[in-house]
Design a protein around this motif. Structure first.
Motif, PDB file in Angstrom:
ATOM      1  N   THR A 247       0.860  -1.202  -0.080  1.00  0.00           N
ATOM      2  CA  THR A 247       0.011  -0.103  -0.027  1.00  0.00           C
ATOM      3  C   THR A 247       0.813   1.191  -0.029  1.00  0.00           C
ATOM      4  OG1 THR A 247      -0.266  -0.258   2.370  1.00  0.00           O
ATOM      5  CG2 THR A 247      -1.968  -1.105   0.984  1.00  0.00           C
ATOM      6  N   LEU A 250       2.079   2.409  -3.330  1.00  0.00           N
ATOM      7  CA  LEU A 250       0.775   2.624  -4.125  1.00  0.00           C
ATOM      8  C   LEU A 250       0.474   4.103  -3.795  1.00  0.00           C
ATOM      9  CD1 LEU A 250      -1.108  -0.682  -4.703  1.00  0.00           C
ATOM     10  CD2 LEU A 250       0.322   0.365  -6.191  1.00  0.00           C
ATOM     11  N   GLY A 251       0.761   4.546  -2.837  1.00  0.00           N
ATOM     12  CA  GLY A 251       0.711   5.853  -2.336  1.00  0.00           C
ATOM     13  C   GLY A 251      -0.736   5.874  -1.415  1.00  0.00           C
ATOM     14  N   VAL A 252      -1.261   4.740  -0.768  1.00  0.00           N
ATOM     15  CA  VAL A 252      -2.318   4.716  -0.030  1.00  0.00           C
ATOM     16  C   VAL A 252      -2.163   4.299   1.309  1.00  0.00           C
ATOM     17  CG1 VAL A 252      -3.816   4.435  -2.201  1.00  0.00           C
ATOM     18  CG2 VAL A 252      -3.021   2.455  -0.999  1.00  0.00           C
ATOM     19  N   PRO A 306       0.932   0.036 -11.233  1.00  0.00           N
ATOM     20  CA  PRO A 306       1.508   1.319 -11.073  1.00  0.00           C
ATOM     21  C   PRO A 306       0.706   2.214 -10.279  1.00  0.00           C
ATOM     22  CG  PRO A 306       0.688   1.652 -13.211  1.00  0.00           C
ATOM     23  CD  PRO A 306       0.395   0.161 -12.800  1.00  0.00           C
ATOM     24  N   SER A 307      -0.554   1.958 -10.026  1.00  0.00           N
ATOM     25  CA  SER A 307      -1.432   2.791  -9.381  1.00  0.00           C
ATOM     26  C   SER A 307      -2.510   1.962  -8.561  1.00  0.00           C
ATOM     27  CB  SER A 307      -2.213   3.780 -10.224  1.00  0.00           C
ATOM     28  OG  SER A 307      -3.063   3.131 -11.054  1.00  0.00           O
ATOM     29  N   PHE A 308      -2.939   2.544  -7.439  1.00  0.00           N
ATOM     30  CA  PHE A 308      -3.894   1.834  -6.798  1.00  0.00           C
ATOM     31  C   PHE A 308      -5.481   1.313  -7.444  1.00  0.00           C
ATOM     32  CE2 PHE A 308      -7.476   1.488  -3.450  1.00  0.00           C
ATOM     33  CZ  PHE A 308      -7.171   0.653  -2.744  1.00  0.00           C
ATOM     34  N   PRO A 309      -5.827   2.208  -8.104  1.00  0.00           N
ATOM     35  CA  PRO A 309      -7.034   1.740  -9.203  1.00  0.00           C
ATOM     36  C   PRO A 309      -6.679   0.585  -9.975  1.00  0.00           C
ATOM     37  CG  PRO A 309      -7.020   4.030  -9.299  1.00  0.00           C
ATOM     38  CD  PRO A 309      -5.770   3.653  -8.485  1.00  0.00           C
ATOM     39  N   LEU A 310      -5.590   0.508 -10.745  1.00  0.00           N
ATOM     40  CA  LEU A 310      -5.060  -0.684 -11.471  1.00  0.00           C
ATOM     41  C   LEU A 310      -4.539  -1.705 -10.774  1.00  0.00           C
ATOM     42  CD1 LEU A 310      -2.713   1.200 -14.097  1.00  0.00           C
ATOM     43  CD2 LEU A 310      -5.012   0.495 -14.307  1.00  0.00           C
TER      44      LEU A 310
END
Length: 432
Positions: A247, A250-252, A306-310
């Motif tokens: 997490t 992923l920046g969350v 590369p991102s949380f949604p993906l």
């Protein structure tokens, strides 16, 4: 009222399958939620963490011994009685352990939890072994029913821990555990009203547990099903660990890991629904290999997101792929297992799968401190290697021997296989 024993295994309609779904979901919810309930009970009572872990292990570790009690499934005149008794024993031992824990030495509930765990495999693979007779003849009906079976695992794996957490917060962990035990008692009653299926043969014709395992290893399709199942179980067990650890990258916040695991769970349910709606017609042996490769690919996607949604999408895709793969392994067990060892084969594969999942979680936890990517990269590599091995092995065998693989190695006449439900296979020359 006594359950009917003269029902045909081809009984039409939704009734038998609906009863199966209810029984399987209740029994597996208890099996899956019991560990959480015991751990919460010990920690809420001020017990040390090592004791909570040890008592939890008393439930899970005996699953590996399940194959040594599963032979009764293939020798009993009425397999429903065996599974119903296992459900009663599981619930009774769990309830007794919970009630005695505050008043006795921890060794007493530990022994009871070992007894409870010993019957766990009969509530997972053991119940699944009844499904071919309930679903009726025909590949499409069999595989659609297997989609429902996958859904019961997904529902119980989600509902069990959630129910325990909710009841523990509202009342107490002991109340949650006793509720799970009550679910086992209800499941036992419902199991007795599943359609009756006669024993496949005389008890003398049923192989012993080790003989059954060697038969699995000697049969090409069953051997490939086993090592693909074990490898995928080991690999996907890394996902919850990777979700928590990943997490930050992923920046969350760390709490978002719950969303990732929820996406995986929802994907699993969506995949089981897909199997129900449109069952595959592909040969089960080929299908397990192809779907294992898909699982490996989705594990790689979760690593590279590369991102949380993906990442959410990748975890959902992994859940979908694993549901399809699991359904394919159920089809392979059903279609390639001989009637006189079907129950044991279901339990053997299920027990080794659970063991592999536990090992995968432990390995991921040990490796995550080295690198956030290492557990999933290792899982991806193992899964794709197993699929390549499976494909190469099948290709080599078919070039050498044009005859299809058959379930168990050639044995005395009394142990040769009979027709598997819905496949049209009969016993004959075995693969080597």
């Amino acid at each position: 009222m006594r359950p009917r024993t003269d029902q045909s295994v081809d009984e039409p309609g939704w009734g038998p399958l609906a009863r199966y779904i209810i029984a399987a979901t209740l029994a597996r919810t208890s099996d899956g939620g019991a560990v959480v309930a015991i751990v919460l009970m010990v920690t809420a009572g001020g017990g040390p963490g090592w004791l909570a872990g040890a008592l939890g292990a008393c439930i899970t570790a005996p699953h590996l011994l399940g194959p040594f009690v599963a032979r009764r499934l293939d020798t009993a005149r009425d397999g429903r009685t065996v599974i119903a008794a296992a459900s009663l024993a599981h619930g009774t031992a769990l309830a007794a352990a919970v009630l005695l824990y505050p008043h006795t030495h921890p060794a007493v509930p530990a022994v009871l939890l070992v007894v409870s765990g010993l019957f766990g495999p009969l509530l997972t693979g053991g119940i699944s072994s009844r499904l071919p007779a309930i679903a009726g003849h025909g590949q499409r009906r069999q595989r659609r029913a297997q989609g429902w079976d996958v859904a019961t695992y997904g529902i119980s794996g989600t509902v069990g821990p959630t129910l325990v957490a909710a009841l523990a917060a509202w009342a107490s962990p002991a109340t949650a555990a006793l509720t799970l035990a009550a679910g086992c008692f209800i499941a036992a009653a419902v199991i007795r009203f599943l359609p009756y299926a006669p024993a496949p043969g005389k008890a003398a014709d049923v192989p012993r547990p080790i003989r059954t395992l060697t038969g699995i290893l000697a049969s090409g399709p069953l051997r490939r099903t086993l090592y693909l199942t074990v490898t995928v179980a080991f690999s996907v067990a890394a996902l919850p660990i990777a979700a928590v650890a990943g997490t930050s990258a992923l920046g969350v916040s760390a709490s978002a890991a719950g969303l990732l695991t929820a996406a995986y769970g929802l994907g699993n349910l969506a995949g089981s629904a897909g199997v129900m709606i449109r069952p595959s017609r592909t040969e089960a042996d080929r299908l397990t290999t192809r779907l294992a490769a898909v699982v490996g690919a989705t594990l790689l996607l979760t690593t590279l997101a590369p991102s949380f949604p993906l990442a959410l999408a990748a975890y959902a895709a992994a859940g979908i792929a694993n549901a399809y793969f699991f359904a394919a392994t159920l089809a392979a067990r059903s279609e390639y297992a001989p009637d006189n060892a079907r129950g044991q084969i279901f339990v053997w594969v299920g027990a080794l799968k659970i063991t592999a999942g536990s090992a995968g979680t432990a390995a991921a936890g040990a490796l995550i401190g080295t690198s956030l990517l290492l557990p999933l990269l290792l899982a991806t590599g193992l899964t794709l290697t197993a699929t390549l091995l499976s494909s190469a092995e099948r290709h080599h065998h078919r070039r050498r021997d044009p005859h299809p693989d058959l379930p168990l190695p050639k044995a005395p006449r009394s142990e040769q296989t009979t027709r598997a439900p819905g496949t049209g296979r009969t016993g004959g020359r075995a693969s080597t």
